[in-house]
Scaffold this motif. Structure first.
Motif, PDB file in Angstrom:
ATOM      1  N   ALA A 129       0.826  -1.206   0.000  1.00 26.91           N
ATOM      2  CA  ALA A 129       0.000   0.000   0.000  1.00 26.91           C
ATOM      3  C   ALA A 129       0.860   1.257   0.000  1.00 26.91           C
ATOM      4  CB  ALA A 129      -0.942   0.003   1.197  1.00 26.91           C
ATOM      5  N   GLU A 130       0.296   2.312  -0.536  1.00 30.58           N
ATOM      6  CA  GLU A 130       0.995   3.600  -0.611  1.00 30.58           C
ATOM      7  C   GLU A 130       0.115   4.709  -0.043  1.00 30.58           C
ATOM      8  OE1 GLU A 130       3.975   4.766  -1.524  1.00 30.58           O
ATOM      9  OE2 GLU A 130       4.968   2.936  -2.187  1.00 30.58           O
ATOM     10  N   GLY A 131       0.146   5.894  -0.655  1.00 30.71           N
ATOM     11  CA  GLY A 131      -0.558   7.044  -0.121  1.00 30.71           C
ATOM     12  C   GLY A 131      -2.071   6.894  -0.157  1.00 30.71           C
ATOM     13  N   ALA A 132      -2.749   7.723   0.640  1.00 28.03           N
ATOM     14  CA  ALA A 132      -4.207   7.678   0.737  1.00 28.03           C
ATOM     15  C   ALA A 132      -4.755   9.087   0.872  1.00 28.03           C
ATOM     16  CB  ALA A 132      -4.635   6.818   1.922  1.00 28.03           C
ATOM     17  N   THR A 133      -6.038   9.232   0.557  1.00 29.62           N
ATOM     18  CA  THR A 133      -6.710  10.529   0.716  1.00 29.62           C
ATOM     19  C   THR A 133      -8.192  10.286   0.947  1.00 29.62           C
ATOM     20  OG1 THR A 133      -6.863  12.769  -0.195  1.00 29.62           O
ATOM     21  CG2 THR A 133      -7.270  10.950  -1.721  1.00 29.62           C
ATOM     22  N   TYR A 134      -8.904  11.386   1.200  1.00 34.22           N
ATOM     23  CA  TYR A 134     -10.349  11.357   1.449  1.00 34.22           C
ATOM     24  C   TYR A 134     -11.006  12.253   0.423  1.00 34.22           C
ATOM     25  CZ  TYR A 134     -14.768  11.973   4.039  1.00 34.22           C
ATOM     26  OH  TYR A 134     -16.088  12.009   4.431  1.00 34.22           O
ATOM     27  N   ALA A 135     -11.972  11.699  -0.334  1.00 39.81           N
ATOM     28  CA  ALA A 135     -12.635  12.471  -1.387  1.00 39.81           C
ATOM     29  C   ALA A 135     -14.065  11.989  -1.564  1.00 39.81           C
ATOM     30  CB  ALA A 135     -11.873  12.330  -2.708  1.00 39.81           C
ATOM     31  N   HIS A 136     -14.979  12.935  -1.615  1.00 43.81           N
ATOM     32  CA  HIS A 136     -16.389  12.637  -1.847  1.00 43.81           C
ATOM     33  C   HIS A 136     -16.919  11.555  -0.907  1.00 43.81           C
ATOM     34  CE1 HIS A 136     -16.205  15.304  -5.189  1.00 43.81           C
ATOM     35  NE2 HIS A 136     -15.525  14.511  -5.991  1.00 43.81           N
ATOM     36  N   GLY A 137     -16.523  11.655   0.372  1.00 45.95           N
ATOM     37  CA  GLY A 137     -17.034  10.733   1.367  1.00 45.95           C
ATOM     38  C   GLY A 137     -16.424   9.355   1.345  1.00 45.95           C
ATOM     39  N   LYS A 138     -15.329   9.179   0.601  1.00 49.03           N
ATOM     40  CA  LYS A 138     -14.668   7.876   0.511  1.00 49.03           C
ATOM     41  C   LYS A 138     -13.179   8.015   0.820  1.00 49.03           C
ATOM     42  CE  LYS A 138     -18.263   5.484  -1.042  1.00 49.03           C
ATOM     43  NZ  LYS A 138     -19.279   6.552  -0.845  1.00 49.03           N
ATOM     44  N   LEU A 139     -12.594   6.960   1.362  1.00 46.18           N
ATOM     45  CA  LEU A 139     -11.145   6.869   1.514  1.00 46.18           C
ATOM     46  C   LEU A 139     -10.586   6.150   0.295  1.00 46.18           C
ATOM     47  CD1 LEU A 139     -10.849   5.885   5.286  1.00 46.18           C
ATOM     48  CD2 LEU A 139     -10.021   8.010   4.245  1.00 46.18           C
ATOM     49  N   ILE A 140      -9.506   6.691  -0.253  1.00 42.18           N
ATOM     50  CA  ILE A 140      -8.911   6.142  -1.472  1.00 42.18           C
ATOM     51  C   ILE A 140      -7.431   5.910  -1.220  1.00 42.18           C
ATOM     52  CG2 ILE A 140      -8.524   6.508  -3.942  1.00 42.18           C
ATOM     53  CD1 ILE A 140     -10.852   8.532  -3.837  1.00 42.18           C
ATOM     54  N   ALA A 141      -6.930   4.746  -1.566  1.00 41.07           N
ATOM     55  CA  ALA A 141      -5.527   4.396  -1.344  1.00 41.07           C
ATOM     56  C   ALA A 141      -4.912   3.830  -2.613  1.00 41.07           C
ATOM     57  CB  ALA A 141      -5.401   3.390  -0.206  1.00 41.07           C
ATOM     58  N   LEU A 142      -3.620   4.080  -2.771  1.00 39.74           N
ATOM     59  CA  LEU A 142      -2.863   3.568  -3.913  1.00 39.74           C
ATOM     60  C   LEU A 142      -2.062   2.335  -3.525  1.00 39.74           C
ATOM     61  CD1 LEU A 142      -1.365   6.909  -5.306  1.00 39.74           C
ATOM     62  CD2 LEU A 142      -3.465   5.746  -6.050  1.00 39.74           C
ATOM     63  N   SER A 143      -1.537   1.656  -4.522  1.00 38.37           N
ATOM     64  CA  SER A 143      -0.582   0.571  -4.316  1.00 38.37           C
ATOM     65  C   SER A 143       0.703   0.908  -5.061  1.00 38.37           C
ATOM     66  CB  SER A 143      -1.151  -0.763  -4.793  1.00 38.37           C
ATOM     67  OG  SER A 143      -1.510  -0.696  -6.161  1.00 38.37           O
ATOM     68  N   TYR A 144       1.805   0.330  -4.608  1.00 35.41           N
ATOM     69  CA  TYR A 144       3.121   0.689  -5.129  1.00 35.41           C
ATOM     70  C   TYR A 144       3.308   0.284  -6.584  1.00 35.41           C
ATOM     71  CZ  TYR A 144       8.302   0.681  -5.246  1.00 35.41           C
ATOM     72  OH  TYR A 144       9.621   0.864  -5.564  1.00 35.41           O
ATOM     73  N   ARG A 145       3.300  -1.011  -6.850  1.00 37.32           N
ATOM     74  CA  ARG A 145       3.580  -1.487  -8.204  1.00 37.32           C
ATOM     75  C   ARG A 145       2.471  -2.349  -8.795  1.00 37.32           C
ATOM     76  NH1 ARG A 145      10.049  -2.964  -8.393  1.00 37.32           N
ATOM     77  NH2 ARG A 145      10.708  -0.850  -8.927  1.00 37.32           N
TER      78      ARG A 145
END
Length: 301
Positions: A129-145
């Motif tokens: 897992a990588e960075g995350a944020t909050y947008a439009h009432g949802k949590l969103i997270a990235l993955s590395y590769r």
């Protein structure tokens, strides 16, 4: 917090072998990096941070150079030493952290007073897992590769959606309209926050030269704050021009000589609390989260 701000160090070395087994082509061109190091060294020159007290101070060495800030530490909180911090943010008034490494990646709400997780989601073993944020009432997270984005219900931390993207994912933030992600290069990618399709890109520059290794991101009053991998300062970026206009020197928070693995246990994680106007910052496997004061003014755009 005294001494020279060593800008050439911005460009030293890719992620360690543990984090990035093969160098990324866009930042592996040593000749270009060396030339940029020389440029930055000559541009910054002499020491640009003065004053011995830990206060909110800043100085500008020239009209066209970024403002350098030595932030005031407001309060210190505990942080779990096994947390390899990838993202830090406020969501619905609470602190959220995403952590990395295969088999150890989490997305979790934190009790700031104790540093303990209140609720957490454990990513599959195959996801770093990588960075995350909050947008439009949802949590969103990235993955590395893995090229995968994850969308969660913040109430339950259950995954409710997902999306795909090309290349690596590092940092992620939301400016109120678009998701902004980094991938370790000088380029930020702006994604539609509903469709997750790329809308535009932005190259981040210092004195006209691109700055690589952009990592964790945080949008504050129309500007983008960013960590730079393996550097103990954060930069503020104009989202229209990509120009770095402020540098926050955080070398005094947790000195490298006190870290067990200095190349891995680096500064990473920026969260802005809109209720207090203060920032939270921490690092990978750091023992503390620091509440700091940085001057915040709105973008003119």
């Amino acid at each position: 917090l005294m001494g020279k701000l060593t800008w050439p160090a911005v460009l030293q070395g890719p992620r360690s072998a543990l984090m990035c087994p093969s160098p990324m082509p866009m930042i592996a061109k040593r000749t270009r990096r060396a030339a940029l190091c020389v440029l930055l060294a000559s541009f910054i020159g002499a020491p640009i941070i003065a004053g011995a007290e830990e206060t909110k101070t800043s100085t500008r060495v020239a009209d066209n150079r970024p403002k350098v800030i030595v932030p005031k530490v407001i309060k210190t909180y505990p942080h779990q030493r096994d947390a390899f911090t990838q993202g830090l943010l406020f969501a619905e008034g609470a602190v959220v952290e995403s952590t990395g490494r295969y088999g150890q990646s989490r997305l979790r709400f934190l009790d700031l007073g104790s540093g303990e997780p209140i609720n957490e989601y454990r990513f599959p073993q195959s996801i770093f897992a990588e960075g995350a944020t909050y947008a439009h009432g949802k949590l969103i997270a990235l993955s590395y590769r893995s090229g995968r984005g994850f969308v969660f219900d913040p109430e339950t931390l259950k995954q409710v959606d997902g999306f795909r993207y090309e290349g690596e994912g590092w940092g992620l933030t939301f400016d109120g309209e678009a998701l902004i992600m980094s991938n370790g290069s000088p380029e930020l990618r702006f994604l539609d926050a509903v469709t997750y399709k790329e809308k535009r890109t932005l190259t981040v520059t210092f004195n006209g030269q691109p700055i690589p290794m952009l990592n964790e991101l945080e949008c504050v009053e129309g500007f983008i704050w960013a960590n730079i991998w393996q550097q103990d300062f954060i930069i503020r970026i104009d989202p229209t021009t990509g120009i770095v206009d402020q540098i926050a020197d955080l070398r005094g928070l947790y000195p490298a000589e006190d870290r067990q693995l200095p190349s891995e246990h680096v500064l990473n994680g920026i969260a802005f609390n809109p209720n207090t106007g203060q920032f939270l910052v921490t690092g990978k496997n750091w023992p503390n989260i620091f509440e700091i004061a940085l001057p915040v003014e709105k973008s003119e755009d």
